[in-house]
Design a protein around this motif. Structure first.
Motif, short mmCIF file in Angstrom:
data_model
loop_
_atom_site.label_atom_id
_atom_site.label_comp_id
_atom_site.label_asym_id
_atom_site.label_seq_id
_atom_site.Cartn_x
_atom_site.Cartn_y
_atom_site.Cartn_z
N ASP A 1 0.84 -1.21 0.00
CA ASP A 1 0.00 0.00 0.00
C ASP A 1 0.87 1.26 0.00
OD1 ASP A 1 -2.28 -1.51 0.00
OD2 ASP A 1 -2.66 -1.33 2.16
N GLN A 2 1.92 1.25 0.84
CA GLN A 2 2.84 2.40 0.87
C GLN A 2 3.51 2.60 -0.48
OE1 GLN A 2 5.54 2.83 4.31
NE2 GLN A 2 4.40 1.16 5.28
N ALA A 3 3.93 1.49 -1.09
CA ALA A 3 4.60 1.58 -2.39
C ALA A 3 3.65 2.16 -3.44
CB ALA A 3 5.09 0.21 -2.82
N ALA A 4 2.38 1.76 -3.39
CA ALA A 4 1.40 2.28 -4.35
C ALA A 4 1.21 3.78 -4.17
CB ALA A 4 0.08 1.53 -4.19
N ARG A 5 1.12 4.22 -2.90
CA ARG A 5 0.95 5.67 -2.64
C ARG A 5 2.20 6.44 -3.08
NH1 ARG A 5 -1.33 3.67 2.20
NH2 ARG A 5 0.60 4.11 3.35
N ARG A 6 3.38 5.92 -2.78
CA ARG A 6 4.61 6.60 -3.18
C ARG A 6 4.75 6.64 -4.70
NH1 ARG A 6 8.43 6.90 1.06
NH2 ARG A 6 7.20 7.54 2.87
N THR A 7 4.31 5.58 -5.36
CA THR A 7 4.36 5.57 -6.83
C THR A 7 3.47 6.66 -7.40
OG1 THR A 7 4.80 3.19 -6.87
CG2 THR A 7 3.94 4.17 -8.89
N ALA A 8 2.27 6.83 -6.82
CA ALA A 8 1.36 7.87 -7.29
C ALA A 8 1.96 9.25 -7.06
CB ALA A 8 0.01 7.75 -6.57
N GLN A 9 2.58 9.47 -5.89
CA GLN A 9 3.22 10.75 -5.59
C GLN A 9 4.38 11.01 -6.54
OE1 GLN A 9 4.33 10.39 -1.49
NE2 GLN A 9 2.21 10.43 -0.74
N LEU A 10 5.14 9.97 -6.82
CA LEU A 10 6.28 10.10 -7.73
C LEU A 10 5.80 10.46 -9.14
CD1 LEU A 10 9.31 9.83 -8.29
CD2 LEU A 10 8.95 7.37 -8.60
N ASN A 11 4.76 9.80 -9.58
CA ASN A 11 4.24 10.10 -10.92
C ASN A 11 3.74 11.54 -11.02
OD1 ASN A 11 4.82 7.53 -11.82
ND2 ASN A 11 2.77 6.73 -11.36
N THR A 12 3.11 12.04 -9.94
CA THR A 12 2.63 13.42 -9.92
C THR A 12 3.80 14.39 -10.00
OG1 THR A 12 0.68 12.81 -8.61
CG2 THR A 12 1.34 15.13 -8.58
N ALA A 13 4.85 14.13 -9.22
CA ALA A 13 6.04 15.00 -9.23
C ALA A 13 6.73 14.98 -10.58
CB ALA A 13 7.00 14.57 -8.13
N ARG A 14 6.84 13.80 -11.16
CA ARG A 14 7.47 13.70 -12.48
C ARG A 14 6.65 14.47 -13.53
NH1 ARG A 14 9.04 7.26 -12.48
NH2 ARG A 14 11.25 7.50 -11.94
N SER A 15 5.34 14.37 -13.42
CA SER A 15 4.48 15.07 -14.38
C SER A 15 4.66 16.59 -14.27
CB SER A 15 3.01 14.70 -14.12
OG SER A 15 2.16 15.40 -14.98
N ALA A 16 4.78 17.08 -13.03
CA ALA A 16 4.98 18.52 -12.82
C ALA A 16 6.31 18.97 -13.40
CB ALA A 16 4.92 18.84 -11.33
N LEU A 17 7.36 18.18 -13.18
CA LEU A 17 8.67 18.53 -13.74
C LEU A 17 8.64 18.50 -15.26
CD1 LEU A 17 11.16 16.65 -11.38
CD2 LEU A 17 10.85 19.12 -11.61
N GLU B 1 11.91 -4.12 0.85
CA GLU B 1 11.32 -4.62 2.09
C GLU B 1 10.15 -5.56 1.78
OE1 GLU B 1 10.26 -1.30 4.49
OE2 GLU B 1 12.32 -0.60 4.73
N ALA B 2 9.38 -5.21 0.76
CA ALA B 2 8.25 -6.07 0.38
C ALA B 2 8.74 -7.42 -0.13
CB ALA B 2 7.40 -5.37 -0.68
N ASP B 3 9.83 -7.41 -0.90
CA ASP B 3 10.40 -8.67 -1.38
C ASP B 3 10.88 -9.53 -0.23
OD1 ASP B 3 9.90 -7.97 -3.99
OD2 ASP B 3 11.93 -7.23 -4.39
N THR B 4 11.52 -8.89 0.77
CA THR B 4 11.99 -9.63 1.95
C THR B 4 10.81 -10.20 2.73
OG1 THR B 4 13.93 -8.19 2.13
CG2 THR B 4 13.31 -9.45 4.09
N ALA B 5 9.77 -9.39 2.89
CA ALA B 5 8.57 -9.85 3.61
C ALA B 5 7.91 -11.01 2.87
CB ALA B 5 7.58 -8.70 3.79
N LEU B 6 7.87 -10.94 1.54
CA LEU B 6 7.28 -12.00 0.75
C LEU B 6 8.08 -13.29 0.90
CD1 LEU B 6 5.18 -12.96 -1.29
CD2 LEU B 6 6.66 -12.08 -3.12
N SER B 7 9.40 -13.18 0.88
CA SER B 7 10.26 -14.36 1.05
C SER B 7 10.03 -14.99 2.42
CB SER B 7 11.72 -13.95 0.89
OG SER B 7 12.58 -15.06 1.13
N GLY B 8 9.96 -14.14 3.47
CA GLY B 8 9.70 -14.66 4.81
C GLY B 8 8.34 -15.32 4.91
#
Length: 369
Positions: free
Chosen positions: A86-102, A164-171
């Motif tokens: 969920d955090q990764a999805a939110r950060r991806t959306a924020q990143l896409n918004t910032a990239r679009s502005a630039l 971290e998600a990959d590590t959690a998935l492996s665990g």
């Protein structure tokens, strides 16, 4: 010189043929009989069956506690993985918004053209106004640089979240493998116990159940239990309180936990269950204290560390009592040397003396509340 020839074999007919066939069948029947004797399972006495079944159920209980622990860890890892995603999805959306502005800023600069600032001053009809605008553009440039830095930081954070998600998935996958292993162990032990019980006649099976319920057998005890608690000082003092009548729980929460345990009498044992219609041993104690507003961990080997340790001679209603050296079984003490516990598959939640199994220690989850 006469040639040596092998006598020609003639098929048997008539009485000779019938005699040969009879001998052949008799030999085959004898061989089969001997094979059957060689592979026949030995006849166990009811006492031997009880010993083996009790051992299998105890091993199944130990495996059940490991299953419960693995299940709890897997659930926690799955929850953590969902949060990270969920955090990764939110950060991806924020990143896409910032990239679009630039990207929009860069496109605007391209359309306006990159003219040398001194030339722009020279061409401007109002140099003073231009210098004011230039200062603003410079500030905008500083802000844009900060935005670029922010985008880079977000990219790094997103990469960290994915790692971290990959590590959690492996665990989680490792825990799920352990979960399947423990489940298989539990099921195999229970099937083996049921197969042994099926070899008993109906009267023998009835006697087995009555022996278990009467609990007339006592276990030998040493001066110290497996956890080092001293048993030497009046070890049976708490157990012999029946002659003095009912024992009151030391606090309201302990009393509510005991009341819950009594209300669960007769409900079936189901490994991995925490109520409300069925329980395993640690599931029952956890549910009893949950009803009293107290959170206990899931397994026997964690519940024993969830409160104040008490000696056997100091037991009070509401205390958790643990058994076997591996801390693989737990019940809730209700006074008069008795506990309520979920014994094993086929045996519902019941009242039983704590002498039933090798005592390993006791814990008081709450004191005076």
């Amino acid at each position: 010189m006469a040639a040596h020839r092998k006598p020609r074999q003639r098929p048997l007919t008539g009485p000779a043929a019938r005699t040969a066939a009879t001998l052949t069948l008799a030999g085959a029947a004898s061989a089969t009989a001997f094979q059957g004797v060689g592979h026949a399972e030995p006849r166990l006495t009811p006492a031997q069956v009880k010993t083996q079944v009790d051992k299998l159920y105890q091993e199944a209980e130990a495996a059940t506690e490991k299953y419960d622990g693995a299940k709890e860890k897997a659930a926690a890892s799955e929850k953590s993985l969902r949060s990270l995603r969920d955090q990764a999805a939110r950060r991806t959306a924020q990143l896409n918004t910032a990239r679009s502005a630039l990207g929009s800023t860069a496109s605007a600069q391209y359309r306006n053209g990159a003219i040398d600032p001194s030339l722009q001053v020279f061409l401007s009809s109002d140099p003073a106004q231009y210098l004011d605008r230039a200062a603003y553009v410079e500030r905008v440039g500083d802000q844009q640089a900060a935005e670029v830095t922010g985008v880079r930081r977000q990219i790094g954070q997103l990469a960290q979240l994915h790692s971290e998600a990959d590590t959690a998935l492996s665990g989680l996958r490792t825990q799920q493998t352990d979960l399947k292993k423990q489940k298989t162990t539990v099921q195999s032990k229970i099937r083996a116990a049921e197969a042994l019980l099926s070899r008993l006649s109906a009267p023998e099976r009835s006697r087995y159940e009555s022996q278990y319920e009467s609990q007339q057998e006592s276990q030998p005890e040493s001066q110290q239990d497996p956890l080092g608690n001293d048993r030497s000082a009046a070890p049976q003092a708490a157990d012999r309180s029946a002659v003095r009548g009912p024992v009151t729980a030391p606090g309201s929460r302990a009393a509510r936990a005991v009341a819950f345990a009594y209300s669960a009498l007769g409900k079936p044992y189901v490994w991995g269950a925490t109520g409300p219609s069925s329980f395993d041993c640690s599931g029952l104690t956890q549910a009893a204290y949950r009803s009293a507003g107290v959170s206990l961990p899931r397994t026997t080997y964690t519940q024993i560390n969830s409160g104040q340790r008490v000696n056997r001679s100091e037991l009070a209603p509401g205390d958790l009592v643990f058994f076997f050296s591996g801390i693989s079984h737990v019940g809730i003490y209700v006074g008069n040397g008795q506990m309520i516990h979920a014994p094993h598959p086929g045996a519902p939640v019941r009242l039983a003396p704590i002498d039933q199994m090798p005592f390993a220690g006791a814990t008081r989850p709450v004191a005076g509340t």
